[in-house]
Design a protein around this motif. Sequence first.
Motif, short mmCIF file in Angstrom:
data_model
loop_
_atom_site.label_atom_id
_atom_site.label_comp_id
_atom_site.label_asym_id
_atom_site.label_seq_id
_atom_site.Cartn_x
_atom_site.Cartn_y
_atom_site.Cartn_z
N ARG A 159 0.84 -1.19 0.00
CA ARG A 159 0.00 0.00 0.00
C ARG A 159 0.88 1.24 0.00
O ARG A 159 1.83 1.33 0.74
CB ARG A 159 -0.94 -0.01 1.21
N GLU A 177 -5.57 4.87 3.36
CA GLU A 177 -6.79 4.09 3.20
C GLU A 177 -7.73 4.42 4.35
O GLU A 177 -7.57 3.92 5.47
CB GLU A 177 -6.48 2.58 3.18
N THR A 229 -11.49 4.53 6.08
CA THR A 229 -12.69 3.70 6.08
C THR A 229 -13.78 4.37 6.92
O THR A 229 -13.49 4.90 8.00
CB THR A 229 -12.37 2.31 6.66
N ARG A 254 -6.38 2.94 7.94
CA ARG A 254 -5.62 1.70 8.04
C ARG A 254 -4.24 2.00 8.61
O ARG A 254 -3.55 2.91 8.16
CB ARG A 254 -5.48 1.02 6.67
N GLN A 309 -12.20 8.66 -0.41
CA GLN A 309 -11.27 7.53 -0.38
C GLN A 309 -10.32 7.54 -1.57
O GLN A 309 -9.12 7.32 -1.42
CB GLN A 309 -12.05 6.22 -0.33
N SER A 310 -10.85 7.81 -2.75
CA SER A 310 -10.02 7.82 -3.96
C SER A 310 -8.98 8.93 -3.91
O SER A 310 -7.83 8.76 -4.31
CB SER A 310 -10.90 7.98 -5.20
N ALA A 326 -6.20 8.19 -1.26
CA ALA A 326 -5.35 7.06 -1.63
C ALA A 326 -4.12 7.52 -2.41
O ALA A 326 -3.16 6.75 -2.58
CB ALA A 326 -6.14 6.06 -2.46
N TYR A 338 -7.35 -0.52 12.01
CA TYR A 338 -7.63 0.89 11.75
C TYR A 338 -7.58 1.70 13.05
O TYR A 338 -7.79 1.16 14.13
CB TYR A 338 -9.01 1.07 11.10
#
Length: 430
Positions: A12, A16, A18, A121, A210-211, A214, A245
């Motif tokens: 990763r 990230e 959530t 995360r 989120q996008s 990232a 998380y």
Amino acid sequence: MKTAGHSEATTRRGLELTPFRGLRYDPDRVGSLAAVTSPPYDVVVRPDGLHHLQSADPHNIVRLILPQAATPTERNQQAADTLRRWLAEGVLTTDTDPGFYVYEQRDGTGLLQRGVIGALRVSEPSDGVVLPHEDVMPHVVADRAALMRATQANLEPLLLTYRGDGSAHGTTAVIERTADRPSLLATTTEDGFHHRLWAVTDPADVSRIQSDLARHQALIADGHHRWATYRRLRAEHPSPSPWDYGLVLLVDTARYPLRVRAIHRLLHGLPVTDALAALDGLFRVRRLDAPLGEALTALGDAARAGNAYLLAGDGAFHLVDRPDPALLARTVPADRPEAWRTLDATVLHAALLEHVWRIPEDSPAHIAYIHDAAATVAKAEHDGGTAVLMHPVREEVVRDLARQGVTMPRKSTSFGPKPASGLVLRTLDT
């Protein structure tokens, strides 16, 4: 040794985040939202600030983040019992839908900060996703980990920053559009800050955040010990689990620049006269018979030319600067970048604390770390110790060192404004 279930983290390269179901105070069950909030656990100045918060409301969050009992085990159990009781009584309730939370802080000077709260995360330092810039004290990490294990909760978000492009796109677009709507809660705390919180539950907005995130890495602005705690607890639990998380507030400093302030030192048991006597021939020392504001201005002027500190505790301020180059040569490690070797915190810890004053930096019995300059001076004068007031480090220096993988001495910086504790929590019960 590699922990089973966590190997995927090495691939990763971005944040990230959530959604989660936030745990929040029911405003009908408490005196006021302002009365149940608190600064982060390590900003509360004990004992006065702790007692003040405890008396503000019987449900103040400080009873969870800084429980008081005779032993650590009893303290953590007390926090766990308190949390369960508040949940059973409906003092704290869980939101119905998972989502992110937009959080706004505003003060009377025109400062505005907005960010997004979510469950991030937990990554390893080698991943380069979350950059620490300060060392941590193992006993503090152990203390926070024990509290989180007992309560099964992230009780307060830590503060992370990232650098977007400064325009109203991606996460920023969602944040600013959300801030035009009526908020879930709004309150003004006694420090004059206005706080507002909104939920972001629309799947398209969640996906957009989120996008966008990232593509970014983040710098830990406040919460190094809690991030280290997240990492420890993640390693203790087989993945996947909620412990993968941790609760964070992410702020784009290209859009909302943070303030960077210093964290000051209170040296217990070292009178100012003894501290100054030990500096003879090693630093230039000048007495300033001036109020705190003027003394801090003088410190800032001196810091532009090199390492400088203000010592206080005897009713005056003493400007300490121009360290002896020979002292620095024999005490400051030479295997680090120059930007690290010349930091005020580096010189303070390597030269003054370790070699001149011989004070262990990780012993609460010998040293305290306090964010407020006036409070540090007042405590030094009351206790007969020495206050060491620091000048803040520029954010670009912090970020540059972090990108090089170089950590600064512990408690080197104070980014703000910090999120108020008590507005939204995250439980980890499975």
